[in-house]
Design an enzyme around this catalytic site. Sequence first.
Site, PDB file in Angstrom:
ATOM      1  N   CYS A  29       5.496   5.088   9.568  1.00 56.79           N
ATOM      2  CA  CYS A  29       6.051   4.358   8.418  1.00 56.79           C
ATOM      3  C   CYS A  29       7.510   4.682   8.108  1.00 56.79           C
ATOM      4  O   CYS A  29       8.349   3.784   8.077  1.00 56.79           O
ATOM      5  CB  CYS A  29       5.203   4.635   7.195  1.00 56.79           C
TER       6      CYS A  29
ATOM      7  N   GLU B 150       0.856  -1.204   0.000  1.00 54.04           N
ATOM      8  CA  GLU B 150       0.000   0.000   0.000  1.00 54.04           C
ATOM      9  C   GLU B 150       0.879   1.237   0.000  1.00 54.04           C
ATOM     10  O   GLU B 150       1.991   1.221   0.519  1.00 54.04           O
ATOM     11  CB  GLU B 150      -0.940  -0.028   1.211  1.00 54.04           C
TER      12      GLU B 150
ATOM     13  N   LEU C 282      -0.511   4.349   1.058  1.00 58.03           N
ATOM     14  CA  LEU C 282      -1.497   5.269   1.627  1.00 58.03           C
ATOM     15  C   LEU C 282      -0.838   6.187   2.646  1.00 58.03           C
ATOM     16  O   LEU C 282      -0.114   5.722   3.518  1.00 58.03           O
ATOM     17  CB  LEU C 282      -2.607   4.474   2.327  1.00 58.03           C
TER      18      LEU C 282
HETATM   19  C1  UGA Z   1       4.158   7.468   4.198  1.00 54.85           C
HETATM   20  C2  UGA Z   1       4.230   7.511   2.660  1.00 54.85           C
HETATM   21  O1  UGA Z   1       4.151   8.868   2.217  1.00 54.85           O
HETATM   22  C3  UGA Z   1       3.078   6.715   2.041  1.00 54.85           C
HETATM   23  O2  UGA Z   1       3.214   6.683   0.632  1.00 54.85           O
HETATM   24  C4  UGA Z   1       3.137   5.275   2.593  1.00 54.85           C
HETATM   25  O3  UGA Z   1       2.104   4.478   2.079  1.00 54.85           O
HETATM   26  C5  UGA Z   1       3.027   5.333   4.105  1.00 54.85           C
HETATM   27  O4  UGA Z   1       4.117   6.113   4.629  1.00 54.85           O
HETATM   28  C6  UGA Z   1       3.113   3.905   4.612  1.00 54.85           C
HETATM   29  O5  UGA Z   1       4.187   3.310   4.513  1.00 54.85           O
HETATM   30  O6  UGA Z   1       2.081   3.345   5.002  1.00 54.85           O
HETATM   31  P1  UGA Z   1       2.725   8.759   6.089  1.00 54.85           P
HETATM   32  O7  UGA Z   1       3.532   8.017   7.089  1.00 54.85           O
HETATM   33  O8  UGA Z   1       1.245   8.808   6.271  1.00 54.85           O
HETATM   34  O9  UGA Z   1       2.954   8.152   4.603  1.00 54.85           O
HETATM   35  O10 UGA Z   1       3.252  10.240   6.104  1.00 54.85           O
HETATM   36  P2  UGA Z   1       3.886  11.239   5.037  1.00 54.85           P
HETATM   37  O11 UGA Z   1       2.840  12.110   4.473  1.00 54.85           O
HETATM   38  O12 UGA Z   1       4.761  10.509   4.101  1.00 54.85           O
HETATM   39  O13 UGA Z   1       4.799  12.131   6.013  1.00 54.85           O
HETATM   40  C7  UGA Z   1       5.924  11.546   6.687  1.00 54.85           C
HETATM   41  C8  UGA Z   1       6.684  12.583   7.470  1.00 54.85           C
HETATM   42  O14 UGA Z   1       7.343  13.484   6.586  1.00 54.85           O
HETATM   43  C9  UGA Z   1       5.811  13.468   8.370  1.00 54.85           C
HETATM   44  O15 UGA Z   1       6.490  13.651   9.602  1.00 54.85           O
HETATM   45  C10 UGA Z   1       5.689  14.757   7.588  1.00 54.85           C
HETATM   46  O16 UGA Z   1       5.451  15.880   8.394  1.00 54.85           O
HETATM   47  C11 UGA Z   1       7.066  14.828   6.930  1.00 54.85           C
HETATM   48  N1  UGA Z   1       7.096  15.672   5.699  1.00 54.85           N
HETATM   49  C12 UGA Z   1       6.406  15.311   4.593  1.00 54.85           C
HETATM   50  C13 UGA Z   1       7.870  16.820   5.693  1.00 54.85           C
HETATM   51  O17 UGA Z   1       8.538  17.173   6.694  1.00 54.85           O
HETATM   52  N2  UGA Z   1       7.918  17.574   4.554  1.00 54.85           N
HETATM   53  C14 UGA Z   1       7.245  17.234   3.428  1.00 54.85           C
HETATM   54  O18 UGA Z   1       7.349  17.963   2.401  1.00 54.85           O
HETATM   55  C15 UGA Z   1       6.453  16.069   3.441  1.00 54.85           C
END
Ligand code: UGA
Length: 433
Positions: free
Chosen positions: A258, A149, A151
């Site tokens: 994740c 996934e 997501l």
């Molecule tokens: C992540 C991946 O983006 C998904 O594609 C994957 O399916 C998921 O893990 C998983 O393995 O199930 P998620 O953990 O929900 O999703 O969170 P993200 O949106 O990826 O953010 C991760 C971290 O990066 C957060 O702490 C967020 O604040 C940080 N982030 C994200 C930033 O600091 N800057 C950004 O530009 C984007």
Amino acid sequence: MSSARIVVIGTGYVGLTTGACLAGLGHRVTCVDVDEAKVARLAAGRVDILEPGLAELVGRGLTSGRLTFVVGARAAVSDAEGVFLCVPTPMGAGGAADLRAVEAVAAEIGDVLPPGCALITKSTVPVGTSRRIADLLGRGDIPVVSNPEFLREGTAVADFLGPDRIVVGSDDRAAAEWVGGLYADLAAPTVVADAASAELVKYAANCFLAMKLSYVNAIAELCERLGADITSVTEGMGHDRRIGRAFLKPGPGWGGSCLPKDTHALLRIAEAAGYEFGMLTSAIDENLAQRDRIVAKIAGAAGGNLAGARIGVLGLAFKAGTNDLRDSPALSVCSVLSAMGAELTAYDPAVGGEIAGMTVVDDPYQVAKGADVLVVLTEWDEFRKLDWSYLAELMHGDAVVDTRNLLEPGVILDAGLSWLGIGRPRARERVAL
Ligand code: UGA
């Protein structure tokens, strides 16, 4: 594809989203969990997870009769055509993924799966798990398929229904194609691969995203040292289609359930394969260094000494749009601040209850009362809309540290406060902007 009989085991955010969305695509889905109280709540249409669109989708599935919730995997799988394993694979000892839940379910249902039923792993599992499950089952008539996934928490339903790609992998190609066919209505590119490749895609993608963020945070640090502005730098980089504009925002470090888990797991996978993945180790180290740089910034804003400093914290979740605190960079920053003697009062629109080392309040203005420094740690849009003049009145000091570059510096200055972001010039006076 016509409607298939699907069982989803595990109703966490991945399992529940998968079940509800597959039912939305017309399949007949039974979701199984061991938690009887949770199953009863879900069967009554009550969804505990904060995930936009999910409760509505569950409601529609229940009403249509295409989605049901039960306890007891053995009975549920007896006439299934495909069984999705969506149980947790947390970080185990030494950083490797803990597969006990996956293996326990495989052992529980192995002898009652109907011949030809595909057993599908959705949880992120180490490369080689499909083969391991196949060995554990010892049944040549059950194809094991990896269907990772992608997501994101907070946009899981939108990600499921509008995916960039579907990845399916199995050593039984027909079974992989059948699983890919479950998503036919989504018209997304489908990558059909062998099992090991499909399993590796998930780690390779998440670790790439983590490295991208560590890189951006390092560039932001360079911006501060060189007098450049990360906003312009990432805008200039993002227009290059080979780089892309997404995932270029600096912050207090990457976290969540994740990326931290998967980066450590891939390191262990690489290690076991005799490869030292130095680039990935550096990305993890850089993430810790980012946390420490944020703490140093806050200490500087507090006058150099955190002992007894009153810090107001806006945001605790690991990112906006979720109430998930797992591996939240905000909590990690707070725990260091607290260990250094700071007094923390925190507000997050989605988080309540007791958290060690801080006072959690349910009103954002309360965190400002008597605060020496206000720190934004999660990028909730509502923080932009606060009455910053009123916050300034409530504060003791005048420093705002914005670790997400969320706020409009001009608004903060107009309120009589100073603004310090990440990788951007400090704003003390309107004229400097
Ligand atoms: C992540 C991946 O983006 C998904 O594609 C994957 O399916 C998921 O893990 C998983 O393995 O199930 P998620 O953990 O929900 O999703 O969170 P993200 O949106 O990826 O953010 C991760 C971290 O990066 C957060 O702490 C967020 O604040 C940080 N982030 C994200 C930033 O600091 N800057 C950004 O530009 C984007």
